[in-house]
Scaffold this motif. Sequence first.
Motif, PDB file in Angstrom:
ATOM      1  N   PRO A 113       2.588   2.425 -23.172  1.00 27.73           N
ATOM      2  CA  PRO A 113       2.132   3.641 -23.873  1.00 27.73           C
ATOM      3  C   PRO A 113       1.377   4.592 -22.955  1.00 27.73           C
ATOM      4  CG  PRO A 113       1.678   1.677 -25.172  1.00 27.73           C
ATOM      5  CD  PRO A 113       2.135   1.193 -23.834  1.00 27.73           C
ATOM      6  N   VAL A 114       0.541   4.034 -22.084  1.00 24.63           N
ATOM      7  CA  VAL A 114      -0.112   4.808 -21.029  1.00 24.63           C
ATOM      8  C   VAL A 114       0.538   4.391 -19.722  1.00 24.63           C
ATOM      9  CG1 VAL A 114      -2.262   5.301 -19.833  1.00 24.63           C
ATOM     10  CG2 VAL A 114      -2.287   4.888 -22.303  1.00 24.63           C
ATOM     11  N   PRO A 115       1.257   5.306 -19.062  1.00 23.48           N
ATOM     12  CA  PRO A 115       1.983   4.934 -17.842  1.00 23.48           C
ATOM     13  C   PRO A 115       1.095   4.217 -16.830  1.00 23.48           C
ATOM     14  CG  PRO A 115       2.575   7.147 -18.518  1.00 23.48           C
ATOM     15  CD  PRO A 115       1.446   6.728 -19.404  1.00 23.48           C
ATOM     16  N   VAL A 116       1.662   3.208 -16.209  1.00 25.26           N
ATOM     17  CA  VAL A 116       0.935   2.412 -15.216  1.00 25.26           C
ATOM     18  C   VAL A 116       0.658   3.265 -13.979  1.00 25.26           C
ATOM     19  CG1 VAL A 116       1.150   0.483 -13.591  1.00 25.26           C
ATOM     20  CG2 VAL A 116       1.836   0.204 -15.992  1.00 25.26           C
ATOM     21  N   CYS A 117      -0.552   3.161 -13.486  1.00 25.47           N
ATOM     22  CA  CYS A 117      -0.930   3.803 -12.226  1.00 25.47           C
ATOM     23  C   CYS A 117      -1.383   2.715 -11.259  1.00 25.47           C
ATOM     24  CB  CYS A 117      -2.065   4.807 -12.434  1.00 25.47           C
ATOM     25  SG  CYS A 117      -1.594   6.271 -13.375  1.00 25.47           S
ATOM     26  N   LEU A 118      -0.872   2.757 -10.054  1.00 24.92           N
ATOM     27  CA  LEU A 118      -1.263   1.769  -9.065  1.00 24.92           C
ATOM     28  C   LEU A 118      -2.633   2.111  -8.493  1.00 24.92           C
ATOM     29  CD1 LEU A 118       2.079   1.305  -7.091  1.00 24.92           C
ATOM     30  CD2 LEU A 118       1.176  -0.082  -8.970  1.00 24.92           C
ATOM     31  N   PRO A 119      -3.417   1.105  -8.129  1.00 20.47           N
ATOM     32  CA  PRO A 119      -4.727   1.359  -7.511  1.00 20.47           C
ATOM     33  C   PRO A 119      -4.574   2.176  -6.230  1.00 20.47           C
ATOM     34  CG  PRO A 119      -4.481  -0.963  -8.109  1.00 20.47           C
ATOM     35  CD  PRO A 119      -3.141  -0.340  -8.293  1.00 20.47           C
ATOM     36  N   ASP A 120      -5.582   2.954  -5.897  1.00 21.65           N
ATOM     37  CA  ASP A 120      -5.520   3.813  -4.711  1.00 21.65           C
ATOM     38  C   ASP A 120      -5.251   3.026  -3.439  1.00 21.65           C
ATOM     39  OD1 ASP A 120      -5.972   6.019  -6.287  1.00 21.65           O
ATOM     40  OD2 ASP A 120      -8.134   6.081  -5.905  1.00 21.65           O
ATOM     41  N   TRP A 121      -5.817   1.808  -3.341  1.00 24.47           N
ATOM     42  CA  TRP A 121      -5.672   1.049  -2.098  1.00 24.47           C
ATOM     43  C   TRP A 121      -4.235   0.630  -1.820  1.00 24.47           C
ATOM     44  CZ3 TRP A 121      -3.589  -3.732  -2.708  1.00 24.47           C
ATOM     45  CH2 TRP A 121      -3.778  -4.386  -3.922  1.00 24.47           C
ATOM     46  N   THR A 122      -3.366   0.649  -2.855  1.00 22.46           N
ATOM     47  CA  THR A 122      -1.979   0.234  -2.633  1.00 22.46           C
ATOM     48  C   THR A 122      -1.214   1.237  -1.772  1.00 22.46           C
ATOM     49  OG1 THR A 122      -1.252   1.309  -4.701  1.00 22.46           O
ATOM     50  CG2 THR A 122      -1.920  -1.002  -4.831  1.00 22.46           C
ATOM     51  N   GLN A 123      -1.761   2.447  -1.590  1.00 23.10           N
ATOM     52  CA  GLN A 123      -1.099   3.418  -0.732  1.00 23.10           C
ATOM     53  C   GLN A 123      -1.020   2.930   0.710  1.00 23.10           C
ATOM     54  OE1 GLN A 123      -2.933   7.278  -1.199  1.00 23.10           O
ATOM     55  NE2 GLN A 123      -2.851   7.193  -3.437  1.00 23.10           N
ATOM     56  N   SER A 124      -1.872   1.976   1.053  1.00 20.62           N
ATOM     57  CA  SER A 124      -1.853   1.405   2.405  1.00 20.62           C
ATOM     58  C   SER A 124      -0.820   0.288   2.537  1.00 20.62           C
ATOM     59  CB  SER A 124      -3.242   0.852   2.765  1.00 20.62           C
ATOM     60  OG  SER A 124      -4.224   1.862   2.701  1.00 20.62           O
ATOM     61  N   PHE A 125      -0.125  -0.003   1.445  1.00 22.76           N
ATOM     62  CA  PHE A 125       0.868  -1.076   1.455  1.00 22.76           C
ATOM     63  C   PHE A 125       2.211  -0.508   1.011  1.00 22.76           C
ATOM     64  CE2 PHE A 125      -3.211  -3.103   1.053  1.00 22.76           C
ATOM     65  CZ  PHE A 125      -3.105  -4.237   1.857  1.00 22.76           C
ATOM     66  N   PRO A 126       3.012  -0.004   1.953  1.00 23.11           N
ATOM     67  CA  PRO A 126       4.287   0.634   1.592  1.00 23.11           C
ATOM     68  C   PRO A 126       5.279  -0.308   0.933  1.00 23.11           C
ATOM     69  CG  PRO A 126       4.107   0.301   3.966  1.00 23.11           C
ATOM     70  CD  PRO A 126       2.768  -0.005   3.395  1.00 23.11           C
ATOM     71  N   GLN A 127       5.043  -1.610   1.017  1.00 19.54           N
ATOM     72  CA  GLN A 127       5.966  -2.554   0.385  1.00 19.54           C
ATOM     73  C   GLN A 127       5.791  -2.618  -1.125  1.00 19.54           C
ATOM     74  OE1 GLN A 127       3.298  -3.327   2.235  1.00 19.54           O
ATOM     75  NE2 GLN A 127       2.619  -5.457   1.987  1.00 19.54           N
ATOM     76  N   ILE A 128       4.718  -2.007  -1.646  1.00 18.49           N
ATOM     77  CA  ILE A 128       4.487  -1.992  -3.092  1.00 18.49           C
ATOM     78  C   ILE A 128       5.223  -0.801  -3.708  1.00 18.49           C
ATOM     79  CG2 ILE A 128       2.780  -1.851  -4.929  1.00 18.49           C
ATOM     80  CD1 ILE A 128       0.759  -3.128  -3.102  1.00 18.49           C
ATOM     81  N   CYS A 129       6.137  -1.089  -4.627  1.00 16.96           N
ATOM     82  CA  CYS A 129       6.958  -0.048  -5.253  1.00 16.96           C
ATOM     83  C   CYS A 129       6.736  -0.056  -6.765  1.00 16.96           C
ATOM     84  CB  CYS A 129       8.444  -0.277  -4.963  1.00 16.96           C
ATOM     85  SG  CYS A 129       8.837  -0.660  -3.246  1.00 16.96           S
ATOM     86  N   LEU A 130       6.621   1.108  -7.356  1.00 18.48           N
ATOM     87  CA  LEU A 130       6.449   1.229  -8.804  1.00 18.48           C
ATOM     88  C   LEU A 130       7.717   1.784  -9.424  1.00 18.48           C
ATOM     89  CD1 LEU A 130       4.774   1.208 -11.415  1.00 18.48           C
ATOM     90  CD2 LEU A 130       3.903   3.478 -10.784  1.00 18.48           C
ATOM     91  N   LEU A 131       8.258   1.043 -10.392  1.00 24.54           N
ATOM     92  CA  LEU A 131       9.440   1.462 -11.137  1.00 24.54           C
ATOM     93  C   LEU A 131       9.045   1.669 -12.585  1.00 24.54           C
ATOM     94  CD1 LEU A 131      12.518   1.857 -11.574  1.00 24.54           C
ATOM     95  CD2 LEU A 131      12.677  -0.632 -11.873  1.00 24.54           C
ATOM     96  N   ARG A 132       9.246   2.877 -13.108  1.00 21.13           N
ATOM     97  CA  ARG A 132       8.907   3.171 -14.501  1.00 21.13           C
ATOM     98  C   ARG A 132      10.178   3.207 -15.348  1.00 21.13           C
ATOM     99  NH1 ARG A 132       4.818   6.903 -12.394  1.00 21.13           N
ATOM    100  NH2 ARG A 132       2.757   6.075 -12.911  1.00 21.13           N
ATOM    101  N   LEU A 133      10.205   2.397 -16.400  1.00 24.34           N
ATOM    102  CA  LEU A 133      11.317   2.414 -17.337  1.00 24.34           C
ATOM    103  C   LEU A 133      11.000   3.411 -18.451  1.00 24.34           C
ATOM    104  CD1 LEU A 133      12.063  -1.427 -17.618  1.00 24.34           C
ATOM    105  CD2 LEU A 133      12.955   0.253 -15.985  1.00 24.34           C
ATOM    106  N   PRO A 134      11.997   4.175 -18.915  1.00 26.47           N
ATOM    107  CA  PRO A 134      11.731   5.222 -19.910  1.00 26.47           C
ATOM    108  C   PRO A 134      11.293   4.706 -21.268  1.00 26.47           C
ATOM    109  CG  PRO A 134      14.093   4.962 -19.551  1.00 26.47           C
ATOM    110  CD  PRO A 134      13.409   4.142 -18.499  1.00 26.47           C
TER     111      PRO A 134
END
Length: 290
Positions: free
Chosen positions: A53-74
Amino acid sequence: MTMTNSENKGPLAVDVVIPVHAERPEALEATLSACVKQTRPFSRIFVVDDGSPVPVCLPDWTQSFPQICLLRLPQNVGISAARNAGIALSDTPLLACINTEVLPDPDWLVTCVRYLSTRAGVCACYTRLVPQNPKRLLTIWRMRFFETKFGEQSGPTPFAPGHAVLFRKEAVLVVGGYDPRLRLHHEDSDICHRMKAIGWETHYIAESRSISIQADSLEQLCKKELRERGWYSQTGGSLSRLFVSLCKLTFIRVGRNVVKGRFHLLPVDAAIWITTLCIALSCKLRSAER
């Protein structure tokens, strides 16, 4: 012995899929933190937002880890289809599925990979799950009646609970992944049973562990109880059938607790029974008003 890629002689890559639907942001952050702290790193970490219901947001520190990918389903498609969406993006020979609110110990991945590397007929493995707060009454009750019992010896088991599992990707693909019709639970036993039907084994590993940080509440446990009884929606099923089923199950639990001297769990038995029936009745009344 270490599983290696025959082409480059390096260790086999491992991806991980983490489905998320309206879980606590701090719980997702804790799970991600545990994943990046593995002594054997994951190649990619796919976070699949299953129409929260509230789209997931990754923590700011994950920007330092390019292997972390966020996929949003509609839209919300359920845990099975959400996992399948992440699996479809993975191209590694080994694949882990880890739930939010589960923290694998730093040696979890290396332990599981080492185990699979010496057992060609094993397609899935998992370790014990321990609660972060083992003295909380509701958590004690959940671990007693809702979670798998974990022994001291590694070996074959009927299925791997979905908290944290390492798969051979080929086995997952051969059986067609998770069954999307199983939106909430039983998807873990189903996929393992289908793998077993074609000759693969699932094993429990007594070494290493994962930690559950699930914030157990009475309402949460009662909703799980309803799902276990096949009550998935507001329309639900027969209240009389549910009442009989819950009475029988509660009688068995109370009896076991009395025999074992677990008198401190008796109030939880009663609260689960009453609250579960109240939730079901409320759903029926709201449905009738429409």
